[in-house]
Design an enzyme around this catalytic site. Sequence first.
Site, PDB file in Angstrom:
ATOM      1  N   HIS A  32       0.822  -1.215   0.000  1.00 46.33           N
ATOM      2  CA  HIS A  32       0.000   0.000   0.000  1.00 46.33           C
ATOM      3  C   HIS A  32       0.859   1.269   0.000  1.00 46.33           C
ATOM      4  O   HIS A  32       0.346   2.356  -0.291  1.00 46.33           O
ATOM      5  CB  HIS A  32      -1.013  -0.015   1.168  1.00 46.33           C
ATOM      6  CG  HIS A  32      -0.466   0.434   2.486  1.00 46.33           C
ATOM      7  ND1 HIS A  32      -0.103  -0.431   3.492  1.00 46.33           N
ATOM      8  CD2 HIS A  32      -0.216   1.683   2.969  1.00 46.33           C
ATOM      9  CE1 HIS A  32       0.334   0.257   4.533  1.00 46.33           C
ATOM     10  NE2 HIS A  32       0.280   1.539   4.234  1.00 46.33           N
ATOM     11  N   ASP A  56      -0.671  -7.414   1.667  1.00 50.83           N
ATOM     12  CA  ASP A  56      -0.072  -6.078   1.647  1.00 50.83           C
ATOM     13  C   ASP A  56       1.448  -6.218   1.782  1.00 50.83           C
ATOM     14  O   ASP A  56       2.027  -5.966   2.834  1.00 50.83           O
ATOM     15  CB  ASP A  56      -0.672  -5.266   2.806  1.00 50.83           C
ATOM     16  CG  ASP A  56      -0.278  -3.808   2.741  1.00 50.83           C
ATOM     17  OD1 ASP A  56       0.315  -3.398   1.726  1.00 50.83           O
ATOM     18  OD2 ASP A  56      -0.552  -3.080   3.716  1.00 50.83           O
ATOM     19  N   SER A 108       4.356   2.284   8.348  1.00 52.23           N
ATOM     20  CA  SER A 108       3.904   1.277   7.378  1.00 52.23           C
ATOM     21  C   SER A 108       5.060   0.755   6.551  1.00 52.23           C
ATOM     22  O   SER A 108       5.945   1.511   6.156  1.00 52.23           O
ATOM     23  CB  SER A 108       2.896   1.909   6.413  1.00 52.23           C
ATOM     24  OG  SER A 108       1.638   1.896   6.994  1.00 52.23           O
ATOM     25  N   GLY A 109       5.018  -0.541   6.267  1.00 52.96           N
ATOM     26  CA  GLY A 109       6.069  -1.159   5.456  1.00 52.96           C
ATOM     27  C   GLY A 109       7.264  -1.602   6.287  1.00 52.96           C
ATOM     28  O   GLY A 109       8.075  -2.399   5.840  1.00 52.96           O
TER      29      GLY A 109
HETATM   30  C1  4AZ Z   1      -0.873   4.091   8.515  1.00 56.20           C
HETATM   31  O1  4AZ Z   1      -1.714   4.925   8.227  1.00 56.20           O
HETATM   32  C2  4AZ Z   1      -1.030   3.300   9.783  1.00 56.20           C
HETATM   33  N1  4AZ Z   1      -1.825   1.806  14.486  1.00 56.20           N
HETATM   34  C3  4AZ Z   1      -0.065   2.385  10.130  1.00 56.20           C
HETATM   35  C4  4AZ Z   1      -0.215   1.660  11.293  1.00 56.20           C
HETATM   36  C5  4AZ Z   1      -1.299   1.867  12.106  1.00 56.20           C
HETATM   37  C6  4AZ Z   1      -2.257   2.787  11.761  1.00 56.20           C
HETATM   38  C7  4AZ Z   1      -2.121   3.520  10.590  1.00 56.20           C
HETATM   39  C8  4AZ Z   1      -1.419   1.060  13.353  1.00 56.20           C
HETATM   40  O2  4AZ Z   1       0.088   3.892   7.779  1.00 56.20           O
END
Ligand code: 4AZ
Length: 327
Positions: free
Chosen positions: A79, A131, A236-237
């Site tokens: 993503h 993902d 993320s990632g």
């Molecule tokens: C995001 O938006 C995201 N609390 C990543 C992890 C979490 C929430 C949002 C986990 O990339």
Amino acid sequence: MGWVSLPLLLSLLWRVQEHSIQAYEWATVCGQPQTHERILGGQDTTQSQWPWQASLKYKTHHWCGASLIHSSWVLTAAHCFQDLADDPSVWRVQLGSQSSKSHKLSFSFLHARRVSRIILHPYYLGWPPKDIALVKLQSPIFFMRSILPICLPSSINEFKNLTNCWVTGWGKIKENQVLGKPWYLKAAKLPIIDQETCDKYYHVGTTLPLFIARIYDDMLCAGFEDGSKDACQGDSGGPLACEVNGSWHLIGIVSWGDGCGRPFRPSVFTNVSLHTDWILTTINSSTFSLIPSKLVVLLTLQLYYVSLEPISQGAYLRSDQCGHDLS
Ligand code: 4AZ
């Protein structure tokens, strides 16, 4: 080209090929940070503690986390690319840096790479599950104290009794607060939550019936019921790294969550152990596709050698030896 350099070049090419074919020989060096320091959850950390941590940058901006799994590959979340997976030229991978905003001098060939390929999981449909994405660096990164690969989990059995798991990243420190200067990598120790409990948590405060699962397929949860430690946007990632028998393994990839730090909303990760086969097959098929082009180079060199042999002073490499060496 001098004749002394021809065997050198051949041996170099051969070594490069050998290195790619035996991609997973590095298993002996993976997951072994060269440090014995210990940290508390949510505190600053040094890059040598998490030497596989990468920053995936969109142009020059930190965008997502990623993990080094091979000298030419990092693993991240699909993503992260949204609709920008078709253009590797806008992405960079930075390694070996404690700060997400690296000093201009350290943003060098030693620590950063352009991207040559982005491979999203073939069944990723724009949102989790699946993902997960592989990113190939334009040239291999040199391993050093602050840049080392993490091991891949070889099977789901490695999940039993995981008690030392950490999420790391340069993401937000609260839902509405970005990480501040000097933008040092943060780490938090998170317990794994089984899928059934996590799915129940994700139904708390909703009218969704329990038979409609929110946590399923390759999703893996880690965190606290009260949300006291959590991953957030920008993480993320990045890795959920767990120590298994003295080596660190990439158990999860930060994927999603309902906000950050909220009760009954732990972080959701992509379960890497379910994708190990896809990762290995993809890396190996990408490596093997290089061989024909190398053979063309070697054949060309051989022809070059044969055509020059009458005027060369000494043959360092006869064509039959060359053929033997390459078998
Ligand atoms: C995001 O938006 C995201 N609390 C990543 C992890 C979490 C929430 C949002 C986990 O990339």
